[in-house]
Design an enzyme around this catalytic site. Structure first.
Site, short mmCIF file in Angstrom:
data_model
loop_
_atom_site.label_atom_id
_atom_site.label_comp_id
_atom_site.label_asym_id
_atom_site.label_seq_id
_atom_site.Cartn_x
_atom_site.Cartn_y
_atom_site.Cartn_z
N ASP A 1 -3.76 -17.21 -2.20
CA ASP A 1 -3.11 -15.75 -2.51
C ASP A 1 -2.74 -15.66 -4.04
OD1 ASP A 1 -0.50 -13.70 -0.95
OD2 ASP A 1 -2.28 -13.30 -1.94
N CYS B 1 1.11 18.65 -13.64
CA CYS B 1 1.87 17.77 -13.16
C CYS B 1 2.14 16.70 -13.69
CB CYS B 1 1.24 17.62 -11.65
SG CYS B 1 2.23 16.49 -10.63
N LYS C 1 -8.53 -13.40 8.30
CA LYS C 1 -7.28 -13.25 7.60
C LYS C 1 -6.16 -13.75 8.78
CE LYS C 1 -6.49 -11.76 4.25
NZ LYS C 1 -6.53 -10.13 3.65
N CYS D 1 -1.75 17.45 -4.81
CA CYS D 1 -0.96 18.43 -5.63
C CYS D 1 -2.01 19.08 -6.51
CB CYS D 1 0.06 17.74 -6.66
SG CYS D 1 0.42 18.98 -8.06
N TYR E 1 -7.30 -23.82 -8.57
CA TYR E 1 -8.57 -24.57 -7.62
C TYR E 1 -9.88 -23.89 -7.97
CZ TYR E 1 -5.38 -27.38 -4.94
OH TYR E 1 -4.43 -28.43 -4.47
N CYS F 1 4.39 20.61 -4.50
CA CYS F 1 4.43 19.30 -5.10
C CYS F 1 6.13 19.00 -5.57
CB CYS F 1 3.58 18.95 -6.23
SG CYS F 1 3.83 17.54 -7.25
N LYS G 1 -7.92 -19.44 1.88
CA LYS G 1 -7.73 -18.50 1.05
C LYS G 1 -6.58 -18.21 0.39
CE LYS G 1 -9.16 -13.45 0.97
NZ LYS G 1 -8.03 -13.03 0.26
N CYS H 1 6.15 18.86 -9.42
CA CYS H 1 5.87 20.04 -10.40
C CYS H 1 5.99 21.57 -9.83
CB CYS H 1 4.44 19.98 -11.21
SG CYS H 1 3.14 20.25 -9.95
N GLU I 1 -12.17 -23.46 3.69
CA GLU I 1 -11.27 -23.61 2.77
C GLU I 1 -10.22 -22.63 3.03
OE1 GLU I 1 -13.09 -21.32 -1.23
OE2 GLU I 1 -14.34 -23.11 -0.37
#
Length: 713
Positions: free
Chosen positions: A116, A455, A317, A449, A226, A417, A114, A420, A112
């Site tokens: 999305d 942060c 896929k 970080c 479906y 970072c 696949k 921060c 069947e």
């Protein structure tokens, strides 16, 4: 039966039949205008005679009132994910494994597309739709029943012709909610004409529609459905094959993809894959591959499962679509967990039907491996047709100066970072470590970080974790409230929670409603009820009295879970010695290796984090402290236990607490050092690992008998 009741029943039958012929048989029997006239007549009858309105009436598809939030639904049978195949060779290996294990040649598969969209579960009791839920994490999803009722392709009752006089007591149907391409284009055209918000793509449109708190908004979206499988059932005679089961579902009133077929062996699967791939762009809905499932249920049972996926099914896929574009800039985003992710800003390009302007570069190792630089021409693809990523640099097209040297230097990852200013550190997955300090890492590293509680990029995640049940247990303070508290700057650190007042919560809720375009104007203009706010203020106040192990866990130190927090609390007895401990001292704590010791020392080395801890103390957060307890006592002292599967007499958390009170260490993974594994219902990979290593396995009955013989001290 009165004349009105008889007419209402007849109208419901006519409308149900029209829905079935339109969505399942693809053979409309009446024009839309006549359908609308019948629906209006039924609405009029039910309005004049409210006692005639039933939960399965077609009039109930228009959507109820606004929901306060989504309840959690624990799936009685987990909604498993599928392993993926990306090449013909992987499909060939999948089939050959099955042939070897079953001793058959060219087994039959139900095949069947696949879809999305968004996986959902529909529960019917005595033939009536009673609950629908999202897949979630496979074990727990969200109750989206009211939104699912608005989808006409989902039957509110099972077809009487198929069920006869007795419908199944329980029938859980699983499938995919999706947005047809034509509906997606028409909806976006309407939004552009009216100045509304357009949807990014059909998949996001489907997922976003089901998570609307106002079902009327979901009802306005062009969603369909479906069916592709079953969950739990009672009173339902299961056919021998999956393909026959799909036909049975179709007879019950569920739409099934017309592309469903049966194919045999590797050649049959690959031929179906090629055939559907050629027709992919002409299908009325988006797909990202095909699914192969062993058709015979006895063969499925013989193959079994591995981890969270069946051995008898796989998703093949389609190749990701790729395009060329150029890198205009490289920026770093700080995620909710503190991970720094480099992002390439791209010249806009169409990939798989979507305009891509940004693509992930994953991490510093990936940038170095690809040697991506500003100005480079790159190949970008949507990995799995979803996440854009840079695949390769076309070095021949790299901009160069007159001397032939690259115009731009290699990218250098920031040492601090960008959100921060705290220092960053490389976090690699540890394969093995020893007390002596030897560490073997997996390939690749995440740059994170160390700002933790301070942060701003990590603020929401830190607050969600801090308020969670196993941490500070602030009941009612969920993600939706935390999002608003941070967005409107009421809370900057976890300590700020303890300064919030009733008025602050009410004002926050008013501001959140004003910015939310799903909230009707009548609600925005109304007075905000305060009971929920009073409860939250009370829950925050109650959390001030806690335990040291809860505080340590709530701080969100990387790799410090509940078990490690409990061990640290027992070993040191107080927080200050933990904050001041060196890595060498921390390594002396049982079950704390050099990696975790470095995490703890690094966390408290940040002045920002110490300031937040002091702010918590100043806000009145207290916990008992005492002398160190350097050795565990009890009948399970020195034992390591792993819990897996579902328990009926108590939750796994409760069982873990009881075992720890008897001296055991409760671990999340099975190894040769595991003393025994407690396996409940639907135990998966951990049970398999224990059996592979020869680790002792207890069932729930043995656990309960042991706990009864050894009451907690």
């Amino acid at each position: 039966m009165t004349a009105a009741a008889a007419r209402a029943a007849e109208l419901r039958r006519l409308l149900e039949d029209a829905n079935h012929r339109y969505h399942v048989l693809d053979d409309p029997a009446i024009p839309d205008a006549e359908y609308d006239a019948l629906l209006r007549e039924l609405q009029g009858l039910e309005q004049a005679n409210p006692e005639l309105r039933t939960p399965d009436s077609p009039t109930q598809r228009v959507g109820a009132g606004i929901l306060p939030g989504f309840e959690q639904v624990v799936h009685e049978q987990p909604m498993l994910s599928l392993n993926n195949a990306f090449s013909d060779e992987e499909v060939r290996e999948f089939v050959q494994r099955i042939e070897r294990q079953l001793g058959v040649a060219d087994p039959a598969f139900s095949v069947e597309p696949k879809l999305d969209g968004l996986a959902i579960s529909l529960r019917y009791e005595d033939g009536v739709f009673v609950r629908g839920a999202t897949r979630g994490d496979g074990a727990t999803g969200e109750d989206v029943t009211q939104n699912l009722r608005t989808i006409h392709a989902i039957p509110l009752t099972l077809r009487r012709e198929a069920t006869g006089s007795a419908a199944p007591a329980v029938l859980e149907v699983r499938g995919e909610v999706y947005m047809p391409r034509a509906g997606f284009e028409a909806y976006n055209a309407r939004m552009r004409d009216t100045g509304g918000k357009v949807l990014a793509n059909p998949r996001n449109g489907a997922a976003g529609s089901l998570r609307q708190l106002d079902p009327r908004l979901a009802a306005a979206r062009p969603l369909s459905f479906y069916a592709y499988g079953l969950g739990v059932t009672a009173g339902f005679e299961l056919p021998d094959t999956h393909s026959a089961m799909l036909q049975a579902l179709k007879a019950l009133g569920f739409p099934v993809s017309p592309e469903v077929a049966v194919a045999s062996g590797v050649s049959g699967l690959l031929a179906y894959f090629a055939r559907l791939g050629q027709r992919r762009d002409g299908l009325p809905y988006d797909i990202d591959g095909v699914v192969y499932k062993l058709d015979r249920y006895d063969q499925q049972a013989a193959m079994g499962y591995v981890s969270r996926a069946p051995r008898w099914a796989i998703a093949h896929k389609f190749p990701a679509q790729e395009q060329l574009t150029t890198v205009e800039a490289i920026e770093v985003q700080v995620g909710r967990t503190g991970a720094l992710t480099p992002v390439a800003r791209l010249a806009p390009v169409q990939v798989a039907g979507v305009t891509v302007t940004n693509a992930t570069l994953h991490n510093a190792d990936q940038i170095a491996r690809l040697d991506v630089r500003v100005g480079d021409t790159v190949i970008v693809r949507r990995a799995g047709d979803v996440i854009p990523e840079v695949v390769r640099v076309i070095e021949d097209q790299r901009p160069r100066d007159a001397a032939g040297q690259p115009l731009h230097a290699p990218y250098v990852f920031p040492e601090t970072c960008p959100a921060c200013g705290s220092h960053t550190e490389a976090v690699r997955k540890v394969l093995r470590s020893t007390k002596a300090g030897g560490i073997e890492y997996a390939e690749g590293a995440a740059i994170v970080c160390s700002g933790g509680l301070f942060c701003p990029a990590q603020r929401k995640q830190a607050l969600v974790h801090f308020a969670s049940r196993r941490a500070m247990d602030i009941e009612g303070l969920g993600e939706r409230f935390i999002e608003a508290l941070v967005d409107f700057d009421y809370v900057r650190t976890v300590a700020d929670l303890y300064t919030l007042t009733l008025d602050a919560f009410l004002e926050m809720k008013r501001l959140a409603d004003e910015r939310d375009d799903t909230v009707p104007e009548t609600v925005k203009a109304g007075k905000v009820a305060s009971k929920w706010a009073e409860n939250l203020v009370g829950a925050i106040a109650d959390s001030r009295q806690t335990t040291l192990e809860r505080v340590l866990f709530a701080l969100g130190i990387r790799d410090v879970g509940e078990s490690t927090a409990r061990t640290l609390a027992r070993h040191f007895g107080a927080l200050d010695p933990i904050m001041d401990a060196s890595e060498a001292a921390l390594v002396e704590v049982p079950d704390v290796g050099p990696v975790v010791a470095a995490r703890i020392a690094g966390f408290f080395a940040e002045a920002h984090n110490r300031e937040v801890v002091q702010a918590l103390r100043d806000a009145g957060v207290t916990w008992p402290e005492g002398p160190p307890q350097r050795s565990a006592e009890g009948p399970l002292a020195g034992k390591t236990v792993v819990l897996t599967g579902g328990l009926s007499a108590m939750s796994r958390d409760e069982a873990g607490d009881r075992l720890q009170a008897l001296g055991a260490k409760v671990s999340g993974s099975v190894s040769k050092k595991t003393s025994f594994v407690v396996a409940g219902e639907a135990a998966g990979s951990k049970l398999a690992k224990a059996e592979e290593l020869g680790v002792e396995v207890w069932d729930e009955a043995r656990l309960l008998a042991f706990l009864n013989d050894h009451p907690a001290p």
